[in-house]
Design an enzyme around this catalytic site. Structure first.
Site: not given
Ligand code: PLP
Length: 463
Positions: A112
């Protein structure tokens, strides 16, 4: 570049306004009115470029006139300068055909950061000279919250209210949010699930009075700018594996369908993507939707991959709208009323051209962690392991490299990694004394009124 809502009745907006708004006023999500196209030569020209230069080339068509190329470059240099690896998102080879794309070298150890470090700077840039405060409200299953808080803590003119499901995020995830004591950061632990928290956030945005009064803005992956920033690493990785001459497949551990939708955008732009493998855990609404057309929300089962413990995947609406060629207002209204819907034949056939999907059990996830440790000397986190398990089982041509998106640093989920592999990954030194710092957060019941009152007491209204 103009952006339109997936529900067809919000005004068309430019990049700046779409970034600041998050959700469209008709309850839909903003998408580009048309996809920019990269030719074979355009992709060829990305060879050898740094991550930042790749980012500028890939994102410039989306930011359009709202940001000069020099400004975009400066923001990317600042955002990606905070990553601990010069490659920003390095590729690691696991065996003759499987690769990991490590997306967790940012400040809060999950992918993120790639989008949110940039988004924090975009907010600051677009708010410069505006006297109106902005109120960011978001729900997090753990990683969005920490990345968003890191990106906006202490920034002028912005307050952030972040809801997380109480007791359902890891200790590292919680502390990365609650130990940030900047006065503009407000952490709320909700009695309930992530889906409950996300539904409350959506309801606040749909409350026109409230949302105008406090100038609400979103940092969840409903914000288009986040997805745009994630498109970059699909290009960056594929080019390193021989694109455009070589097709590449990606396996993506998926929750809100944001990360994998960015891969779909890359393919729409012309990147030769063989297949996008959507990997879910036992919370498998997306696997059911893609394999049988049944998009119906069950109840959330907590797992060792909490960032994927989601039953309603906000960004799926963007795919449904793209495949339908326009508004999905009626389909989504039906889903919101009954928590269930069927994909149309056109949507199913369109999705089947590029997506595959799989549902990974906890045992298969643990097995993938053990395989990576034993065969490739890589300690991987539970989310990445779900991606890798799906990648290894996917039915793909033998000459196509398969890239699994490694979405979190293993130390963020150290207990689960240790249970599976017997090895306990250490926190990288850049996160410092996380476990010694003071925490601050409030616990609220999972009701909309409680959350609305809490925010109204603390946020700054428009003048
Ligand atoms: C947010 C997240 C996901 C999922 O990502 P999306 O964009 O919501 O599909 C997978 N793995 C981790 C570690 C995350 O933080």
């Amino acid at each position: 570049m103009r952006y339109q809502s997936t529900r067809g009745s919000a005004p068309l907006l430019g990049f700046r306004d779409v970034t600041l708004a998050g959700l469209a006023s008709d309850g839909g999500l903003y998408v580009p009115a048309e996809w920019p196209r990269f030719s074979h030569e355009d992709i060829e020209a990305l060879k050898g470029l740094s991550y930042v230069e790749t980012a500028v080339r890939v994102m410039a068509p989306f930011t359009g006139d709202d940001l000069s190329e020099a400004d975009l470059r400066a923001l990317c240099e600042q955002a990606y300068g905070r990553f601990s690896q010069a490659a920003v998102t390095p590729l690691v080879q696991l065996d003759h055909r499987h690769f990991l794309l490590e997306l967790f070298h940012g400040p809060t150890l999950a992918f993120k950061d790639v989008a949110l470090q940039l988004l924090g700077l975009l907010f600051e840039k677009f708010l410069t000279g505006s006297s109106e405060p902005l109120t960011i409200v978001g729900a997090t299953s753990g990683d969005t919250g920490s990345a968003a808080i890191d990106a906006v803590a202490g920034r002028h003119g912005v307050d952030i209210f972040m809801l997380h499901p109480k007791g359902r995020v890891s200790d590292v995830q919680r502390r990365q949010m609650t130990t940030v004591l900047a006065p503009n950061v407000h952490n709320i632990a909700i009695e309930g699930s992530f889906d409950d928290a996300q539904a409350m956030v959506k309801a606040l945005f749909n409350d026109a009075d409230f949302s105008t009064r406090f100038r609400l803005s979103a940092v969840n992956s409903i914000n288009w700018a986040r997805l745009m920033a994630q498109v970059v690493y699909y290009f960056y990785a594929a080019v390193r594996l021989g694109s455009p001459a070589q097709k590449v497949a990606f396996a993506v551990p998926t929750g809100n369908f944001g990360d994998v939708f960015a891969g779909y955008v890359a393919a729409k732009m012309g990147l030769p993507v063989e297949r996008l493998v959507v990997a879910t855990n036992v919370n498998d609404i997306l696997h059911r939707a893609l394999s049988s057309g049944d998009y119906s929300a069950g109840t959330v089962t907590p797992t060792a991959a909490p960032s994927m413990d989601i039953q309603v995947s906000s960004n799926f609406e963007r795919l449904l709208s793209d495949l339908a060629g326009g508004s999905v207002a009626e389909q989504m209204a039906g889903f919101e009323a009954s928590k269930a819907m069927r994909l149309t034949n056109a949507q199913r056939e369109g999705a089947a051209k590029i997506f595959a999907s799989d549902r990974i059990t906890p045992e298969e996830m643990n097995e993938a962690m053990r395989w990576a440790a034993a065969e490739a000397a890589q300690v991987i986190d539970p989310h990445s392991a779900i991606g890798l398990a799906a990648a290894r089982r996917a039915d793909l041509p033998a000459d196509v490299p398969v890239v699994t998106l490694a979405t979190a640093h293993p130390a963020k989920f150290a207990d689960a990694v240790e249970r599976a592999t017997g090895m306990r990954p250490a926190l990288p030194t850049r996160v410092g004394d996380l476990f010694d710092r003071q925490e601050r957060y409030d616990v609220l019941p999972g009701t909309l009124d409680a959350v609305r009152d809490y925010i109204a007491e603390r946020a700054k209204p428009r003048t």
